[in-house]
Design a protein around this motif. Structure first.
Motif, short mmCIF file in Angstrom:
data_model
loop_
_atom_site.label_atom_id
_atom_site.label_comp_id
_atom_site.label_asym_id
_atom_site.label_seq_id
_atom_site.Cartn_x
_atom_site.Cartn_y
_atom_site.Cartn_z
N LEU A 34 0.90 -1.31 -0.01
CA LEU A 34 0.16 0.11 -0.07
C LEU A 34 0.89 1.26 -0.15
N GLY A 35 2.11 1.08 0.06
CA GLY A 35 3.01 2.20 0.06
C GLY A 35 2.92 3.09 1.44
N ILE A 36 2.83 2.33 2.48
CA ILE A 36 2.82 2.99 3.76
C ILE A 36 4.35 3.09 4.23
N PRO A 37 4.70 4.01 4.50
CA PRO A 37 6.45 4.29 5.11
C PRO A 37 6.59 3.37 6.36
N LEU A 38 7.56 2.78 6.36
CA LEU A 38 7.99 1.75 7.50
C LEU A 38 9.14 2.05 8.13
N THR A 39 9.08 1.65 9.30
CA THR A 39 10.32 1.76 10.10
C THR A 39 10.53 0.58 11.21
N THR A 40 11.44 0.67 12.19
CA THR A 40 11.64 -0.42 13.14
C THR A 40 11.60 0.14 14.62
N LEU A 41 11.40 -0.68 15.53
CA LEU A 41 11.59 -0.22 16.82
C LEU A 41 13.01 0.25 17.22
N LYS A 42 14.11 -0.26 16.62
CA LYS A 42 15.16 -0.09 16.62
C LYS A 42 15.58 1.48 16.31
N ASP A 43 15.11 1.91 15.13
CA ASP A 43 15.29 3.30 14.85
C ASP A 43 14.11 4.31 15.17
N THR A 44 12.86 3.60 15.51
CA THR A 44 11.97 4.62 16.23
C THR A 44 11.48 3.95 17.37
N PRO A 45 12.26 3.89 18.63
CA PRO A 45 11.81 3.38 19.56
C PRO A 45 10.44 3.58 20.43
N GLN A 46 10.00 4.84 20.27
CA GLN A 46 8.88 5.16 20.80
C GLN A 46 7.74 5.70 19.80
N LEU A 47 6.41 5.20 19.83
CA LEU A 47 5.30 5.28 18.86
C LEU A 47 4.32 6.24 19.58
#
Length: 234
Positions: A65-78
């Motif tokens: 769907l083209g949704i931008p993704l990251t990981t908890l390593k790079d973005t640990p707080q959501l």
């Protein structure tokens, strides 16, 4: 078809909580998938978000769907996680893990400022436990772990058939973390906190599907519309 429409209604209602620039956790399962679809539409219209999926299945859906993704390593707080549930009680305690992603789901949910559950009315119960409780266990020492789960569950007041989850083809179900799932048909779980504490004392248990004090609110769709269940005291 009615259930599908209710799932869609709950997912669309949760989308109203998403603002531009948010970091989101994306849940796993049939209702969560509808939220991901709706989010993909908004992203296509220009919404800016960054998301952490809770399973490889959700990752693949979001990528399509083209949704931008990251990981908890790079973005640990959501900011927010939106996920489904197999059961919800009036204290916003949950059973999750029917899709086999309970470990990642719990990690992502607790890394978020807010967790919102989306569900149709059939998932709301007076007492947790009609849906078999999933428990993720490591393969090493599996038989011994199974025995300890039975002992500790009995001491916590829960008894019932404990079965290793199988794939539709009859093989062992393996999680994204290369672990096994056992499903525990305990029936009514009168004291979820007691059972959760007992299960965490079993060394081979990685995580269980009791989500206690994790969800902040639930958006529940029924024939009469959408309602919100909040955690007591909030």
């Amino acid at each position: 078809m009615l259930t599908d429409a209710l799932k869609e209604s709950a997912a669309r209602a949760a989308l109203d909580l998403v603002n531009d620039g948010m970091r989101l956790g994306l849940g796993t399962g049939s209702t969560a998938a509808r939220f991901v679809d709706a989010l993909g539409e908004r992203v296509g219209q220009g919404l800016k978000v960054l998301c952490v999926p809770t399973s490889e299945a959700t990752r693949a859906q979001a990528e399509r769907l083209g949704i931008p993704l990251t990981t908890l390593k790079d973005t640990p707080q959501l900011d927010l996680t939106v996920d489904g549930a197999d059961e919800i009680d009036d204290q916003l305690r949950l059973i999750k893990g029917g899709g086999g992603a309970l470990l990642r789901e719990k990690i992502v949910a607790t890394a978020s400022n807010q967790m919102v559950v989306i569900a149709d009315e059939s998932k709301v119960v007076a007492t947790l436990g009609a849906f078999p409780l999933p428990i993720e266990v490591v393969p090493f020492g599996f038989a011994s772990t199974l025995r300890l789960i039975e002992i500790m569950s009995t001491q916590a007041g829960c008894e019932g058939e404990i079965m290793q989850r199988q794939t539709p083809g009859g093989g062992r179900f393996v999680t994204d973390q290369d672990n096994y799932i056992v499903d525990c048909a305990f029936g009514a779980i009168q004291e979820p906190e007691v059972l959760a504490f007992a299960l965490k004392r079993v060394p081979g248990v990685v995580e269980h599907g009791l989500f206690l004090g994790v969800a902040d609110l639930a958006i529940v769709a029924g024939p009469d519309g959408v309602r919100v269940i909040r955690r007591p005291g909030e």
